[in-house]
Scaffold this motif. Structure first.
Motif, mmCIF file in Angstrom:
data_model
loop_
_atom_site.group_PDB
_atom_site.id
_atom_site.type_symbol
_atom_site.label_atom_id
_atom_site.label_comp_id
_atom_site.label_asym_id
_atom_site.label_seq_id
_atom_site.Cartn_x
_atom_site.Cartn_y
_atom_site.Cartn_z
ATOM 1 N N GLU A 1 0.822 -1.209 0.000
ATOM 2 C CA GLU A 1 0.000 0.000 0.000
ATOM 3 C C GLU A 1 0.858 1.261 0.000
ATOM 4 O O GLU A 1 0.601 2.220 -0.749
ATOM 5 C CB GLU A 1 -0.918 0.003 1.225
ATOM 6 C CG GLU A 1 -1.811 1.233 1.321
ATOM 7 C CD GLU A 1 -2.668 1.221 2.577
ATOM 8 O OE1 GLU A 1 -3.475 2.158 2.734
ATOM 9 O OE2 GLU A 1 -2.526 0.288 3.401
ATOM 10 N N ARG A 2 1.905 1.271 0.815
ATOM 11 C CA ARG A 2 2.788 2.441 0.904
ATOM 12 C C ARG A 2 3.576 2.634 -0.387
ATOM 13 O O ARG A 2 3.842 3.770 -0.793
ATOM 14 C CB ARG A 2 3.731 2.278 2.093
ATOM 15 C CG ARG A 2 4.658 3.464 2.339
ATOM 16 C CD ARG A 2 3.901 4.729 2.630
ATOM 17 N NE ARG A 2 4.813 5.810 2.968
ATOM 18 C CZ ARG A 2 4.579 7.092 2.701
ATOM 19 N NH1 ARG A 2 3.467 7.455 2.099
ATOM 20 N NH2 ARG A 2 5.458 8.011 3.066
ATOM 21 N N GLN B 1 1.300 4.347 -2.758
ATOM 22 C CA GLN B 1 1.093 5.722 -2.308
ATOM 23 C C GLN B 1 2.272 6.619 -2.675
ATOM 24 O O GLN B 1 2.096 7.725 -3.206
ATOM 25 C CB GLN B 1 0.860 5.741 -0.804
ATOM 26 C CG GLN B 1 0.579 7.134 -0.241
ATOM 27 C CD GLN B 1 0.399 7.096 1.269
ATOM 28 O OE1 GLN B 1 1.060 6.330 1.971
ATOM 29 N NE2 GLN B 1 -0.507 7.916 1.782
ATOM 30 N N ARG C 1 2.462 7.261 -6.419
ATOM 31 C CA ARG C 1 1.463 8.272 -6.808
ATOM 32 C C ARG C 1 1.899 9.665 -6.373
ATOM 33 O O ARG C 1 1.743 10.643 -7.114
ATOM 34 C CB ARG C 1 0.098 7.928 -6.202
ATOM 35 C CG ARG C 1 -0.619 6.778 -6.870
ATOM 36 C CD ARG C 1 -2.071 6.706 -6.418
ATOM 37 N NE ARG C 1 -2.175 6.418 -4.991
ATOM 38 C CZ ARG C 1 -2.317 5.203 -4.481
ATOM 39 N NH1 ARG C 1 -2.379 4.149 -5.275
ATOM 40 N NH2 ARG C 1 -2.429 5.020 -3.173
ATOM 41 N N ASN C 2 2.453 9.769 -5.178
ATOM 42 C CA ASN C 2 2.834 11.076 -4.639
ATOM 43 C C ASN C 2 3.922 11.762 -5.454
ATOM 44 O O ASN C 2 3.983 12.998 -5.498
ATOM 45 C CB ASN C 2 3.288 10.937 -3.185
ATOM 46 C CG ASN C 2 2.145 10.661 -2.237
ATOM 47 O OD1 ASN C 2 0.975 10.771 -2.606
ATOM 48 N ND2 ASN C 2 2.463 10.293 -1.003
#
Length: 222
Positions: A193-194, A197, A200-201
């Motif tokens: 998940e990280r 994230q 995407r960031n």
């Protein structure tokens, strides 16, 4: 204690040891080659971050005779090993070797793909965003980023399974004990998940996991 990639002994034994340490090592590289055949143009310029001994670079040079490569590594011992290997293949003219990290690359050079294989998990947590942002900024508009790394291990059973598989691959129980200790102290693995994230960031829009072998996962991002 972390592996000393400046040690000639460690570097000389790396290619054999990594195949015992990483489940499905050859299969992962086969998948990467297939992805590049799918996504890359006829002529491409690739950046290999952490080129190591040059194994990855070598099979890509042979598979894609019209491509150019930039290979970087922070270890001069690793880089010298890669240079010797590529020279033996007669492919020096298609590779630009750089000692250092992404910040040492020319600002005006961009790549069709950036490969970071078994590298990102060594980047401390507080530095991962900047590392991934730097890779994203070195890509052409339609470029791709491919990463394959250790991801976060949650349970003791996951550790035990990895231990057993590495012993099947040829590691001794003593070597697996050292490996498990290193997992706790020398690596900075993200959860799945990280990983999504962070990618995407830093600006990636299309992110997919292309492989998983136990706690190792590979992602492709555009």
């Amino acid at each position: 204690m972390a592996k000393d990639f400046t040690s000639q002994r460690v570097v000389d034994g790396y290619d054999q040891h990594i195949r015992q340490l990483i489940p499905g090592y050859e299969v992962v590289h086969q998948q990467i080659k297939a992805l590049l055949k799918t996504y890359m143009p006829y002529k491409a310029h690739l950046l290999i971050v952490g080129c190591g001994t040059g194994y990855e670079l070598g099979y890509l040079l042979q598979a894609f005779p019209n491509w150019q490569f930039t290979a970087i590594d922070v270890s001069s011992t690793m880089l010298d090993k890669a240079k010797t290997f590529i020279h033996a293949l007669g492919e020096d003219q298609r590779v630009n070797f750089v000692l250092g990290d992404i910040s040492h690359l020319n600002d005006d050079v961009y790549f069709d793909a950036v490969l970071s294989i078994l590298v990102t998990h060594f980047i401390p947590f507080e530095q991962k965003y900047n590392f991934l942002l730097a890779t994203q900024k070195k890509l052409k508009q339609d470029g791709i980023f491919i990463t394959f790394d250790l991801t976060q291990i949650i349970t003791q059973n996951e550790k035990e399974t990895l231990k057993h598989l590495c012993e099947i691959n040829g590691l001794t129980p003593e070597q697996t004990a050292v490996m498990l200790k290193r997992l706790d102290h020398d690596f900075f693995p993200l959860s799945e998940e990280r990983t999504y994230q962070l990618l995407r960031n830093v600006g990636f829009k299309d992110i997919n996991r292309f492989t998983q072998i136990l706690c190792y996962q590979g992602f492709i991002a555009q």
